[in-house]
Design an enzyme around this catalytic site. Structure first.
Site, PDB file in Angstrom:
ATOM      1  N   HIS A  53       0.628   6.973 -13.583  1.00  0.00           N
ATOM      2  CA  HIS A  53       0.765   5.966 -12.744  1.00  0.00           C
ATOM      3  C   HIS A  53       1.366   6.819 -12.167  1.00  0.00           C
ATOM      4  O   HIS A  53       1.165   6.253 -10.744  1.00  0.00           O
ATOM      5  CB  HIS A  53       2.097   5.021 -13.682  1.00  0.00           C
ATOM      6  CG  HIS A  53       2.453   3.480 -12.782  1.00  0.00           C
ATOM      7  ND1 HIS A  53       1.890   2.844 -12.397  1.00  0.00           N
ATOM      8  CD2 HIS A  53       3.050   3.519 -11.631  1.00  0.00           C
ATOM      9  CE1 HIS A  53       2.081   1.382 -11.323  1.00  0.00           C
ATOM     10  NE2 HIS A  53       2.957   2.556 -11.603  1.00  0.00           N
ATOM     11  N   GLU A  54       2.784   7.717 -11.591  1.00  0.00           N
ATOM     12  CA  GLU A  54       3.682   8.196  -9.764  1.00  0.00           C
ATOM     13  C   GLU A  54       2.197   8.640  -9.695  1.00  0.00           C
ATOM     14  O   GLU A  54       2.102   8.427  -8.593  1.00  0.00           O
ATOM     15  CB  GLU A  54       4.733   8.775 -10.882  1.00  0.00           C
ATOM     16  CG  GLU A  54       6.151   7.892 -10.878  1.00  0.00           C
ATOM     17  CD  GLU A  54       6.023   6.284 -10.808  1.00  0.00           C
ATOM     18  OE1 GLU A  54       5.684   6.018  -8.953  1.00  0.00           O
ATOM     19  OE2 GLU A  54       5.787   5.097 -10.515  1.00  0.00           O
ATOM     20  N   HIS A  68       0.158   6.555  -7.172  1.00  0.00           N
ATOM     21  CA  HIS A  68       0.084   6.000  -6.701  1.00  0.00           C
ATOM     22  C   HIS A  68       0.441   7.357  -4.979  1.00  0.00           C
ATOM     23  O   HIS A  68      -0.109   6.875  -4.421  1.00  0.00           O
ATOM     24  CB  HIS A  68       2.280   5.956  -6.217  1.00  0.00           C
ATOM     25  CG  HIS A  68       2.727   4.540  -7.659  1.00  0.00           C
ATOM     26  ND1 HIS A  68       2.317   4.036  -6.441  1.00  0.00           N
ATOM     27  CD2 HIS A  68       3.682   4.391  -8.324  1.00  0.00           C
ATOM     28  CE1 HIS A  68       2.342   2.603  -7.964  1.00  0.00           C
ATOM     29  NE2 HIS A  68       2.670   3.087  -8.268  1.00  0.00           N
TER      30      HIS A  68
END
Length: 167
Positions: free
Chosen positions: A140-141, A144
């Site tokens: 998920h990071e 980003h």
């Protein structure tokens, strides 16, 4: 869809920077009217220098604020292996990896672009999560970073910090 998100984030970054420049010109003009042209030029120049330096060092400052320690592969080999595998799968360069000593489970990504990105995880997250859960959080990071979300937030944080420092 992914490329549209990346394009939108790059476009938003340009829009924010343009609006910041317009705001600084207007503010410098107003201050120039009150205090003189020389003051206005110093104000505008100082604002641009602050924003530029902050843009390049925002990730480092964020890590220092959070007392994050940069990790090396020997420190947490399993974590580094996981981040490296996900980076290879996402076609991303390896970010710098940090650890924050706190029981609160959290992770975040920062950086002005994928080549200058960092990921921080807390000890609470490492203790709480199973490997597949941790992999999902790190993925998920990395999303980003890949989508340039971190660039937009870095720019906005730097510019907001400029106004907050005036207090």
């Amino acid at each position: 869809m992914l490329y549209q998100q990346i394009s939108a984030n790059k476009r938003n970054t340009i829009i924010v920077l343009f609006l910041f420049a317009v705001l600084m010109v207007l503010l410098a003009s107003f201050l120039g009217y009150i205090f003189g042209v020389k003051f206005a030029l110093w104000f505008f120049t100082g604002s641009v220098i602050y924003a530029t330096i902050s843009y390049f060092y925002a990730a480092n400052v964020l890590m220092q604020i959070n007392d994050a320690n940069e990790l090396h592969p020997a420190d947490y080999p399993q974590l580094f292996s996981m981040v490296e595998e996900l980076c290879i799968a996402a076609a991303l360069p390896m970010p710098r990896v940090y650890l924050i000593q706190t029981a609160c489970p959290n992770a975040f990504a920062t950086g002005r672009n994928p080549q200058h990105a960092s990921i921080a995880v807390t000890t609470g997250l490492l203790q709480m999560m199973e490997n597949d859960e941790l992999q999902a959080v790190i993925g998920h990071e990395l999303a980003h970073i890949k989508n340039y979300d971190t660039q937009v937030t870095t720019i906005i944080s730097v510019l907001a910090g400029l106004f907050l420092h005036w207090d």
